[in-house]
Enzyme design. Structure first.
Site, PDB file in Angstrom:
ATOM      1  N   GLN A 184      82.481  43.357  28.736  1.00 10.15           N
ATOM      2  CA  GLN A 184      82.346  44.795  28.426  1.00 10.15           C
ATOM      3  C   GLN A 184      82.929  45.702  29.522  1.00 10.15           C
ATOM      4  O   GLN A 184      83.567  46.703  29.231  1.00 10.15           O
ATOM      5  CB  GLN A 184      80.855  45.121  28.223  1.00 10.15           C
ATOM      6  CG  GLN A 184      80.515  46.599  28.125  1.00 10.15           C
ATOM      7  CD  GLN A 184      80.831  47.200  26.773  1.00 10.15           C
ATOM      8  OE1 GLN A 184      80.130  46.962  25.805  1.00 10.15           O
ATOM      9  NE2 GLN A 184      81.902  47.973  26.707  1.00 10.15           N
ATOM     10  N   TRP A 235      75.381  53.215  21.635  1.00 11.83           N
ATOM     11  CA  TRP A 235      76.568  53.820  21.037  1.00 11.83           C
ATOM     12  C   TRP A 235      76.296  54.474  19.690  1.00 11.83           C
ATOM     13  O   TRP A 235      77.055  55.296  19.224  1.00 11.83           O
ATOM     14  CB  TRP A 235      77.658  52.745  20.852  1.00 11.83           C
ATOM     15  CG  TRP A 235      78.113  52.180  22.147  1.00 11.83           C
ATOM     16  CD1 TRP A 235      79.094  52.705  22.965  1.00 11.83           C
ATOM     17  CD2 TRP A 235      77.606  51.033  22.827  1.00 11.83           C
ATOM     18  NE1 TRP A 235      79.212  51.938  24.088  1.00 11.83           N
ATOM     19  CE2 TRP A 235      78.323  50.910  24.039  1.00 11.83           C
ATOM     20  CE3 TRP A 235      76.625  50.090  22.532  1.00 11.83           C
ATOM     21  CZ2 TRP A 235      78.086  49.887  24.952  1.00 11.83           C
ATOM     22  CZ3 TRP A 235      76.384  49.069  23.438  1.00 11.83           C
ATOM     23  CH2 TRP A 235      77.103  48.969  24.631  1.00 11.83           C
ATOM     24  N   HIS A 243      87.950  43.375  21.457  1.00 13.01           N
ATOM     25  CA  HIS A 243      87.934  44.819  21.275  1.00 13.01           C
ATOM     26  C   HIS A 243      89.321  45.268  21.726  1.00 13.01           C
ATOM     27  O   HIS A 243      89.674  45.089  22.893  1.00 13.01           O
ATOM     28  CB  HIS A 243      86.877  45.462  22.168  1.00 13.01           C
ATOM     29  CG  HIS A 243      85.476  45.289  21.675  1.00 13.01           C
ATOM     30  ND1 HIS A 243      84.863  44.080  21.607  1.00 13.01           N
ATOM     31  CD2 HIS A 243      84.577  46.222  21.243  1.00 13.01           C
ATOM     32  CE1 HIS A 243      83.620  44.250  21.143  1.00 13.01           C
ATOM     33  NE2 HIS A 243      83.427  45.527  20.908  1.00 13.01           N
ATOM     34  N   HIS A 276      81.611  41.675  13.218  1.00  7.49           N
ATOM     35  CA  HIS A 276      81.642  42.363  14.527  1.00  7.49           C
ATOM     36  C   HIS A 276      80.320  43.076  14.788  1.00  7.49           C
ATOM     37  O   HIS A 276      80.021  44.105  14.173  1.00  7.49           O
ATOM     38  CB  HIS A 276      82.793  43.374  14.583  1.00  7.49           C
ATOM     39  CG  HIS A 276      82.970  43.981  15.941  1.00  7.49           C
ATOM     40  ND1 HIS A 276      84.087  43.759  16.725  1.00  7.49           N
ATOM     41  CD2 HIS A 276      82.153  44.776  16.691  1.00  7.49           C
ATOM     42  CE1 HIS A 276      83.953  44.396  17.874  1.00  7.49           C
ATOM     43  NE2 HIS A 276      82.780  45.034  17.873  1.00  7.49           N
ATOM     44  N   GLU A 286      90.418  50.433  21.363  1.00  3.17           N
ATOM     45  CA  GLU A 286      89.369  51.303  20.803  1.00  3.17           C
ATOM     46  C   GLU A 286      89.456  52.645  21.521  1.00  3.17           C
ATOM     47  O   GLU A 286      88.654  52.979  22.390  1.00  3.17           O
ATOM     48  CB  GLU A 286      87.970  50.682  20.976  1.00  3.17           C
ATOM     49  CG  GLU A 286      86.901  51.469  20.208  1.00  3.17           C
ATOM     50  CD  GLU A 286      85.484  50.946  20.423  1.00  3.17           C
ATOM     51  OE1 GLU A 286      85.310  49.999  21.201  1.00  3.17           O
ATOM     52  OE2 GLU A 286      84.553  51.524  19.823  1.00  3.17           O
ATOM     53  N   HIS A 315      76.928  43.665  17.978  1.00  2.00           N
ATOM     54  CA  HIS A 315      76.442  43.503  19.368  1.00  2.00           C
ATOM     55  C   HIS A 315      74.945  43.255  19.321  1.00  2.00           C
ATOM     56  O   HIS A 315      74.142  44.190  19.379  1.00  2.00           O
ATOM     57  CB  HIS A 315      76.746  44.755  20.191  1.00  2.00           C
ATOM     58  CG  HIS A 315      78.220  44.979  20.382  1.00  2.00           C
ATOM     59  ND1 HIS A 315      78.895  44.583  21.519  1.00  2.00           N
ATOM     60  CD2 HIS A 315      79.149  45.521  19.558  1.00  2.00           C
ATOM     61  CE1 HIS A 315      80.182  44.874  21.387  1.00  2.00           C
ATOM     62  NE2 HIS A 315      80.357  45.459  20.204  1.00  2.00           N
ATOM     63  N   ASP A 365      79.100  46.639  13.858  1.00  2.00           N
ATOM     64  CA  ASP A 365      79.257  46.942  15.281  1.00  2.00           C
ATOM     65  C   ASP A 365      77.925  47.232  15.972  1.00  2.00           C
ATOM     66  O   ASP A 365      77.530  46.524  16.886  1.00  2.00           O
ATOM     67  CB  ASP A 365      80.248  48.105  15.488  1.00  2.00           C
ATOM     68  CG  ASP A 365      80.862  48.125  16.894  1.00  2.00           C
ATOM     69  OD1 ASP A 365      80.572  47.217  17.687  1.00  2.00           O
ATOM     70  OD2 ASP A 365      81.639  49.056  17.189  1.00  2.00           O
TER      71      ASP A 365
END
Ligand code: FE2
Length: 432
Positions: A152, A315, A210, A57, A213, A59, A309
């Site tokens: 997203q 983030w 996702h 996982h 979350e 991005h 992630d």
């Protein structure tokens, strides 16, 4: 005659003094005391040799963009999403590719040779998908990169979200993503799960969402995801990423939910670094940890694998592509510090995540790909404790990254001259 012979390796399952023979990019033999000619002999010296780390996982479209166009001041998930929304329209294909390739270099140096990346499909121009497809081709000789079409801003919530996700799949992304907890209503979220599972069934693709979350215990999209997985016959091909709401759910409800997830053979992907950083932000004290129920899910027989992630993006301002750092955090947050616990955590960074990604030829056994990492540690527990140095990283039998051992020289009266972080005893008997 073998191409490479690795001598005296410790394996993750606890076997010691093992030799690994390699020919034609594959593992030809695994046994103690192999006596044969080889083009190159590598002495592992009783150190841990593992199949490569696998990140299920990530991005890659956002990585290494920290500070663009500004920092995340509140540090929350929602400000991160808003910030990414500001940055996204300005992204150029070349810049995306350059950053992704730079991250892949870091990954290789850390023995991370398979990555599943979500690719944001919210911008209808789909520059992110175009760029990451090119990166997937470029890194194919050394990294298995899978790409998830990830809405997203919401599959239904974002204008054009349905069309853009489907076009991204047509372009060649590999996996159907989703974000049900971010849709406008619980009902929309559940509807998005059904619609996305149908797309996956029709296209013969896996699903990786996702899912939940959030700290909201009533965010129960994982229940719908498990049910739709069974309804569409997608067992074993569906991953629930994050699942942080399970941390806050009522125990009775969870006692019903986990067997449903097991029935659907859901692959569970917690992201310990990001979960501990982003969840519990609305709490004062006590403050929730926000990671899903790792121990209980493992005990119920579910396949749990950990994701990184984010690395230096809207983030998360930290991270380095080191999956041992991910496992190190998992041990703390899940409070899994026993010897057997740590072995399970190590598996969650390697064999379990390879299973999640459906990798073929993964492992240390005859016939597997000769993809191996030699660590400056003797066993998985020590590797996790030290976030051990990767002395050599091998892909299809060829060393593609090497690092010098981390050794410190001491200048102390009556104490050892050299200290190896991975050794309890001094490296050399001599003292000053
Ligand atoms: Fe994510």
């Amino acid at each position: 005659m073998f191409d490479v012979l690795i001598k005296n390796a410790n394996l993750p399952d606890g076997l010691e003094g093992i030799d690994i023979a390699i020919k034609g990019g594959k593992i030809a033999e695994v046994a103690p005391g192999i006596e044969a000619e080889a083009g190159e002999v590598i002495d592992a010296g009783g150190r841990l040799v593992t199949p490569p780390f696998v990140d299920p996982h990530f991005h890659m479209d956002a990585t290494l963009s920290l500070g663009l166009p500004r920092m995340n001041v509140s540090g929350t998930l929602l400000e991160g999403i808003a910030l990414w929304g500001e940055l996204r329209p300005t992204l150029a294909r070349e810049a995306l590719i350059e950053r992704a390739l730079r991250y892949c270099d870091l990954a290789v140096a850390q023995g991370l040779l398979a990555i599943r990346s979500h690719v944001d499909t919210s911008d209808p121009k789909l520059v992110t998908a175009e760029a990451l497809i090119e990166v997937r081709e470029k890194v194919a000789p050394y990294i298995d990169l899978q790409l998830v079409a990830f809405p997203q801003d919401g599959y239904y919530r974002a204008e054009g979200g349905v069309d853009a996700l489907n076009r991204a799949l047509d372009m060649g992304l590999d996996i159907v993503g989703g974000i049900p907890h971010f849709e406008r209503t619980m009902a929309d979220g559940a509807a998005s799960v059904s619609a996305l599972c149908r797309i996956a069934a029709d296209r013969g693709m896996p699903v990786d969402m996702h899912c939940d979350e959030t700290d909201d215990p009533m965010s129960r999209h994982i229940e719908t995801l498990a049910a739709e997985t069974v309804r569409f016959g997608l067992q074993g091909r569906v991953a629930g990423s994050h699942l942080t709401s399970m941390h806050s759910m009522d125990n009775y409800y969870v006692s019903k939910l986990i067997p449903l997830m097991a029935e659907a053979e859901i692959n569970v992907i917690p992201n310990p670094l990001i979960n501990i950083m982003l969840q519990g932000r609305h709490d004062t004290y006590p403050k929730r940890r926000g990671m899903t129920r790792v121990r209980e899910l493992m005990e119920a027989g579910l396949n749990v694998s950990f994701g990184h992630d984010c690395v230096m993006d809207p983030w998360y301002s930290m991270g380095s592509g080191d999956m041992l750092e991910v496992g190190h955090m998992a041990i703390h947050v899940a409070q899994m510090a026993g010897i057997e616990d740590k072995r399970k955590i190590f598996d969650a960074l390697t064999v379990n995540s390879a299973k999640t990604m459906g990798l073929e030829g993964y492992g240390i056994a005859k016939g597997c790909n000769a993809d191996l990492v030699i660590l400056q540690a003797r066993d998985p527990q020590e590797a996790l404790r030290l976030k051990a140095n990767r002395l050599a990283v091998m892909r299809r039998g060829r060393v593609i990254a090497r690092a010098a051992p981390r050794i410190s020289e001491l200048h102390l009266e009556g104490r050892p001259v050299m200290v190896d972080a991975a050794a309890y005893a001094p490296l050399r008997p001599g003292t000053h």
